[in-house]
Structure formats: structure tokens, C-alpha cells
Motif scaffolding. Sequence first.
Motif, PDB file in Angstrom:
ATOM      1  N   GLY A  49      58.368  34.381  43.787  1.00 10.80           N
ATOM      2  CA  GLY A  49      57.678  35.455  44.498  1.00 10.80           C
ATOM      3  C   GLY A  49      56.740  35.000  45.594  1.00 10.80           C
ATOM      4  O   GLY A  49      56.101  35.820  46.243  1.00 10.80           O
ATOM      5  N   PRO A  70      53.909  37.276  42.696  1.00  8.63           N
ATOM      6  CA  PRO A  70      53.999  36.095  41.830  1.00  8.63           C
ATOM      7  C   PRO A  70      53.360  36.274  40.457  1.00  8.63           C
ATOM      8  O   PRO A  70      53.922  35.827  39.460  1.00  8.63           O
ATOM      9  CB  PRO A  70      53.254  35.014  42.624  1.00  8.63           C
ATOM     10  CG  PRO A  70      53.285  35.457  44.027  1.00  8.63           C
ATOM     11  CD  PRO A  70      53.365  36.948  44.024  1.00  8.63           C
ATOM     12  N   HIS A  71      52.179  36.944  40.400  1.00  5.21           N
ATOM     13  CA  HIS A  71      51.512  37.015  39.090  1.00  5.21           C
ATOM     14  C   HIS A  71      52.300  37.861  38.101  1.00  5.21           C
ATOM     15  O   HIS A  71      52.248  37.631  36.896  1.00  5.21           O
ATOM     16  CB  HIS A  71      50.070  37.502  39.233  1.00  5.21           C
ATOM     17  CG  HIS A  71      49.923  38.836  39.877  1.00  5.21           C
ATOM     18  ND1 HIS A  71      49.842  38.986  41.236  1.00  5.21           N
ATOM     19  CD2 HIS A  71      49.851  40.070  39.362  1.00  5.21           C
ATOM     20  CE1 HIS A  71      49.726  40.274  41.536  1.00  5.21           C
ATOM     21  NE2 HIS A  71      49.729  40.954  40.410  1.00  5.21           N
ATOM     22  N   VAL A  74      55.128  35.522  36.832  1.00  6.52           N
ATOM     23  CA  VAL A  74      54.594  34.606  35.821  1.00  6.52           C
ATOM     24  C   VAL A  74      54.459  35.334  34.487  1.00  6.52           C
ATOM     25  O   VAL A  74      54.812  34.814  33.433  1.00  6.52           O
ATOM     26  CB  VAL A  74      53.221  34.041  36.257  1.00  6.52           C
ATOM     27  CG1 VAL A  74      52.622  33.194  35.146  1.00  6.52           C
ATOM     28  CG2 VAL A  74      53.355  33.209  37.523  1.00  6.52           C
ATOM     29  N   GLN A  80      56.337  28.023  37.655  1.00  2.58           N
ATOM     30  CA  GLN A  80      56.790  27.064  38.659  1.00  2.58           C
ATOM     31  C   GLN A  80      55.862  25.857  38.685  1.00  2.58           C
ATOM     32  O   GLN A  80      54.646  25.994  38.612  1.00  2.58           O
ATOM     33  CB  GLN A  80      56.789  27.743  40.035  1.00  2.58           C
ATOM     34  CG  GLN A  80      57.346  26.849  41.133  1.00  2.58           C
ATOM     35  CD  GLN A  80      57.320  27.541  42.491  1.00  2.58           C
ATOM     36  OE1 GLN A  80      56.722  28.605  42.650  1.00  2.58           O
ATOM     37  NE2 GLN A  80      57.959  26.939  43.472  1.00  2.58           N
ATOM     38  N   LEU A 103      46.864  34.330  32.668  1.00  2.45           N
ATOM     39  CA  LEU A 103      47.239  35.687  32.264  1.00  2.45           C
ATOM     40  C   LEU A 103      47.103  35.877  30.755  1.00  2.45           C
ATOM     41  O   LEU A 103      46.781  36.961  30.286  1.00  2.45           O
ATOM     42  CB  LEU A 103      48.669  36.000  32.714  1.00  2.45           C
ATOM     43  CG  LEU A 103      48.838  36.087  34.239  1.00  2.45           C
ATOM     44  CD1 LEU A 103      50.306  36.187  34.609  1.00  2.45           C
ATOM     45  CD2 LEU A 103      48.078  37.282  34.795  1.00  2.45           C
TER      46      LEU A 103
ATOM     47  N   ARG B 182      36.875  32.533  32.956  1.00  4.85           N
ATOM     48  CA  ARG B 182      38.265  32.545  33.403  1.00  4.85           C
ATOM     49  C   ARG B 182      38.357  32.897  34.885  1.00  4.85           C
ATOM     50  O   ARG B 182      39.079  32.253  35.644  1.00  4.85           O
ATOM     51  CB  ARG B 182      38.998  33.565  32.532  1.00  4.85           C
ATOM     52  CG  ARG B 182      40.304  34.048  33.040  1.00  4.85           C
ATOM     53  CD  ARG B 182      40.904  35.013  32.014  1.00  4.85           C
ATOM     54  NE  ARG B 182      42.115  35.600  32.526  1.00  4.85           N
ATOM     55  CZ  ARG B 182      42.165  36.761  33.166  1.00  4.85           C
ATOM     56  NH1 ARG B 182      41.069  37.449  33.371  1.00  4.85           N
ATOM     57  NH2 ARG B 182      43.311  37.229  33.598  1.00  4.85           N
ATOM     58  N   ARG B 198      48.490  30.992  42.811  1.00  2.00           N
ATOM     59  CA  ARG B 198      49.419  32.118  42.695  1.00  2.00           C
ATOM     60  C   ARG B 198      50.499  31.841  41.665  1.00  2.00           C
ATOM     61  O   ARG B 198      50.828  32.715  40.868  1.00  2.00           O
ATOM     62  CB  ARG B 198      50.057  32.418  44.055  1.00  2.00           C
ATOM     63  CG  ARG B 198      49.068  32.994  45.042  1.00  2.00           C
ATOM     64  CD  ARG B 198      49.703  33.199  46.395  1.00  2.00           C
ATOM     65  NE  ARG B 198      50.561  34.367  46.411  1.00  2.00           N
ATOM     66  CZ  ARG B 198      51.432  34.624  47.386  1.00  2.00           C
ATOM     67  NH1 ARG B 198      51.566  33.800  48.394  1.00  2.00           N
ATOM     68  NH2 ARG B 198      52.160  35.715  47.340  1.00  2.00           N
ATOM     69  N   VAL B 199      51.061  30.625  41.673  1.00  2.00           N
ATOM     70  CA  VAL B 199      52.119  30.371  40.685  1.00  2.00           C
ATOM     71  C   VAL B 199      51.547  30.224  39.282  1.00  2.00           C
ATOM     72  O   VAL B 199      52.280  30.288  38.307  1.00  2.00           O
ATOM     73  CB  VAL B 199      53.015  29.143  41.029  1.00  2.00           C
ATOM     74  CG1 VAL B 199      53.735  29.371  42.331  1.00  2.00           C
ATOM     75  CG2 VAL B 199      52.228  27.868  41.053  1.00  2.00           C
ATOM     76  N   ALA B 200      50.216  30.048  39.173  1.00  2.00           N
ATOM     77  CA  ALA B 200      49.605  30.035  37.843  1.00  2.00           C
ATOM     78  C   ALA B 200      49.384  31.467  37.345  1.00  2.00           C
ATOM     79  O   ALA B 200      48.963  31.680  36.213  1.00  2.00           O
ATOM     80  CB  ALA B 200      48.290  29.272  37.860  1.00  2.00           C
ATOM     81  N   GLY B 201      49.644  32.447  38.208  1.00  2.00           N
ATOM     82  CA  GLY B 201      49.519  33.836  37.775  1.00  2.00           C
ATOM     83  C   GLY B 201      48.273  34.541  38.268  1.00  2.00           C
ATOM     84  O   GLY B 201      47.978  35.648  37.833  1.00  2.00           O
ATOM     85  N   VAL B 202      47.521  33.905  39.163  1.00  2.00           N
ATOM     86  CA  VAL B 202      46.309  34.534  39.684  1.00  2.00           C
ATOM     87  C   VAL B 202      46.690  35.484  40.821  1.00  2.00           C
ATOM     88  O   VAL B 202      47.417  35.097  41.733  1.00  2.00           O
ATOM     89  CB  VAL B 202      45.323  33.465  40.220  1.00  2.00           C
ATOM     90  CG1 VAL B 202      44.080  34.133  40.789  1.00  2.00           C
ATOM     91  CG2 VAL B 202      44.951  32.492  39.119  1.00  2.00           C
ATOM     92  N   ASN B 203      46.196  36.727  40.750  1.00  2.00           N
ATOM     93  CA  ASN B 203      46.409  37.675  41.842  1.00  2.00           C
ATOM     94  C   ASN B 203      45.403  37.357  42.939  1.00  2.00           C
ATOM     95  O   ASN B 203      44.306  37.922  43.010  1.00  2.00           O
ATOM     96  CB  ASN B 203      46.234  39.104  41.334  1.00  2.00           C
ATOM     97  CG  ASN B 203      46.622  40.128  42.376  1.00  2.00           C
ATOM     98  OD1 ASN B 203      46.674  39.825  43.572  1.00  2.00           O
ATOM     99  ND2 ASN B 203      46.906  41.327  41.934  1.00  2.00           N
TER     100      ASN B 203
END
Lengths: 247, 321
Positions: A49, A70-71, A74, A80, A103, B182, B198-203
Motif C-alpha cells: 500500500g 498501508p496501516h 498491516v 513488509q 497496531l 506507544r 507506515r509499513v509498521a502500521g502507523v497511520n
Amino acid sequence: MLVIKNLNTYYGQVHVLKNVSLHLREGEIVALIGANGAGKTTLLNTVSGITPARSGIVSYRGLPVQDLPPHRIVGLGVSQVPEGRQVFKPLVVEENLELGAYLLHRNKEGKEEAKKNLQMVYELFPVLAERRRQPAGTLSGGEQQMLAVGRALMAGPRLLLLDEPSMGLAPLIVQEIFRVIRSLVEERKTTILIVEQNAKAALNLADRGYVLDTGKIIMEGAASDLLVNRDVQRAYLGRDKKEIWER
Amino acid sequence: MTEAKRDILGFLLFAAAVLIAPFFFADSYILNVLVFVGINTLLAVALNLLLGFAGQISLGHAAFFGLGAYISGVMTAAHSFDPWLAMLIAAVSTGVAAFIIGFPILKLKGHYLAMATLGFGIIVYIVFNETVDLTGGPSGLPGIPNLSLGEFSFDNDIKNFYLIWAFTLLAMRISLNLYRSRIGRALRAIHDSEVAARVAGVNVKNLKVQIFTMSAVISALAGSLYAHTMTFISPASFGFNFSVELVTMVIIGGLGSVYGSFMGAAILTLLPEFLRIFHDYDIIVYGLLLILIIMFMPGGLAGGFRTALERLSRSRKQGAD
């Protein structure tokens, strides 16, 4: 598990991925090989994404995900390991790992799961446990790559996207990282899409492979077949190099 | 001692030192300067959330400070609103403004973000100057009432000192908690690598706008406190120069360090007072000192302080052996 159909991705006007289609079955390791600039990283970034596709379908476990940020992706279980490691250098090792579970840390059950994942990562890479209080920037290249893989595993992914995990590392370290990747598939049934310039190592690890050339898939097949394919050998494995040198 | 305990103890010591400071500086001039240290610390702590934590530059933070001051000032001086209510409205409306401009502005990075925030700061400064009917224009807005609690009015320096430092200490405590949380980790991750965050899931987009808004709201509160303490405001206090001064405070203090923001604010507020002895040359000495600090303490005053402490404890250990 993952089905990509007729994917087209652009950087501005530049057409990077041209009608790319591929698929991954559950528990499979698939290698994507190709030269510099073929679009390997772009393909991974499109799946995760970061670089959204202009057209085409990315379907993960039957769900179209090509338009998700992307979030969200995930959150669905796709992690990734970005190109060039990209660990958070000023943050200590454990903070880097906890960010991987960003998350999960939203709620109680998630926090429990994150704790378990942290234990698992420390078991896979004991050196990270030793260095948990050290800023990530002070680790060696190999340790940083282990940290990048560990960080991606913290989210408990079912699909792991690995971008050039061997880049700039000594062969022994590469073996160590590939050993862990193999154990992930065997023990946790993780599915893996690995992008590599080190085509030989990647095909030795993988079940199947795709060859990407200037944005198009030009070949696909069982990894063992690709390894002995003369065209692949000539282009990516260094066959006939000797004659070229002598000429 | 665990890290969490050390954190609480350090903060309590700091708060205690601040609260007893007025007893050592009975002189009203120094006390007045310390009130300004409080306001500037509050502003530096706010900017540090954005610049030090998330790594996003703002060259227009004086505008948020000014919006807080002017909304409070106009509502109370011209329309006789209750000062506390005015302060609340100032904070909320500045927050809404920051939230709205945050989405387009924070898509930009580096120099472009600097330019956009610079432009915003200049626009707001021009509005303060040109809307003479509303703000009094360049000659300023007088007659802003002090804050009060019932019969108790914050009408002298000592009372204002405690009022402002209550807010400042609270903002510092919130920042310290945020740093280890966090969200704080995610902000520091954005600072280092947006793609990896971002790829760790952070918006990343939302989080940047949220911290920008929070920073603006705290700055607006500082503005309201300033207006009600000074009882007079003019656009000159909220111009580009002050935006740059705030960035300097955060960097001199040490990016990302909450106590560093205090040190930076304190130095930049106090230095000009001490440098008066150099008469016309004070600005040269001031500039030189800033250059020396950055040259020899790349981590800012907080970084230098930490290194000095570590050296001290190491040499003490060696002495014991």
C-alpha cells in the motif's frame, strides 16, 4: 493467499509495473528476481500500500486490498521488511520491535500477543535480546537486518514481504537470516514473498520463482527449474561470464 | 531504581525547584523575566512535540501563539467575555484551524513544509496588522483583563508566575508521558523513517496532523496566558522572528528532550538580559554563544548535560575502584 492480476503502477508518468500477475499459495516461499530497476521493490510497495496501483487487482485471502492504506493492510496480516532495513536508528532495539506491534498495542489481547511475539523474536534472534537496550543505529548491518525482520514479525503476519534481505551482508549472516525465514514457514506456516538480487540464494530458498524484467513478468516456474534454466543462468546467475571476460 | 521511578522523581525535583524559585528572586524584575521563561517553555514544549518528537518543522508557530492571544484579547477586551471561556474558545478554534490546514500542509516535507508554515505565519501576522477595527492593528490591543478565580485576581507577577508554571509543568508532564508511550514511539519513528513507520502500521498522515493540532492548541493556551498576563498585545510579538526564536529554543535545548525545551527557552529568554552589559555588542555575543553551543553540544543543552553526567558518574566509579 495472494493473487495479483494485471497490476499497473506508475511513478508520475513512468510506467513501472506493466500488467503484472502472480500468485502465492498458503505456506509457500516465492522468490521474485530481476535486475536493478526491474520494479521488484515497487511490486512489494504496491502490495503493502505504500505505492498504490493505478489499475489491477491485489487480492489477499479473497479480499481486494489494492485501495487500502498501508496501516489497514498491516492490520490484515501483511508485513513488509523494507529495502535497506530502515530500522529506527535513534530508538533502542526493543522500541523498534514494539513499533512493529503498533497496531496490536491498541488493546489488551493485542498487548498479550505482542508480548508473545517479542519472546518469539528474541528466540529467533538471540543477539537482539542481548542488545535490547541499545539504539538500533549502533547495531551491525546484519543485526539491523535481523531487527528489521523481527520488527515485521512483531505484528504476527501471515504474509511476509521481504525486500532484499541479503543486501550488503556477509554470506554467513545471509545464511543465518535465510535459516530463520525457512523456520518461519515450517513452524508458523508464514507465507513469504522475497525479492532478491542474490538470485541463487533466493531460488535455493524458494518453492517457486518469478523473473521480473523492466516491469514485466518474463518467466515463472518451480525454483529448481529456474535455477537450471539457461536464460536465467545467463542473465542472473553469472553463466558464461568467463567467456565474456575472455573476449 | 527503575526508569519510570527515575522519571517521576526527576520531574518532582524539577517542579519543586520551579515552585520555590520566587522565594529566591523577590526582585520583581527578575520575577517578571521568569514569567516569560514559563510562557516560552510552554511554547518550546509545544513545538518540541512537532519538531523534536515527530521531526516536522514549523516556521509559523508564533501564529498559533498569536491566535490564542488575539482571540482571548478581542473577546475579553472588546466583548467582555469571561477570560476563562475566551481562553477555551481560543484553544479550540486554533486547534480547529491547525487541524484544517494540517492535512494539506503536512503532506509536504523538509524545506517545502518550512515554506508552507512560514507562509501561514506571515498571513496570520498580516491579518493581525490589517484588521485594525478588530485587533487595533500595529498599535496593539490594550485593556485585556487579568484572569481571576472568583475574587482572586491574577494581577501581579508572583500570582502569574504560579498560574503560568502550573500550565507549563502540566504540559511538560504530558510530553514526558507521551514520549515513552506507544504514540510517542510512533512519532519518533516518523521522525526517522516515514516509510518504515507506515509499513509498521502507523497511520502517518493522521498522526502528523494530530500532533500538529495538539502543538497548536498548547501554543494557543500560551498565547491566552500571555494576553491576560500582559493585558496588552501587539502584532510585533507574533511575527516571523519569534517563530524562528522558538525553533532555536527547541534545537539549542535538544531536539526531542522535554527538559531541553525548558533549557533552551530559559537560555534564550535570560541571555539577552545578562548580555546587556555588552551594550551595543550584545547581539554579537548572543549569536556567538548560540554557535558555540551547537558546535560543542550537537545534542543541544540536554544532550551536553547528559554527557557531562555520564562522565561524572564514570569518573566517580573509577575513583571508587
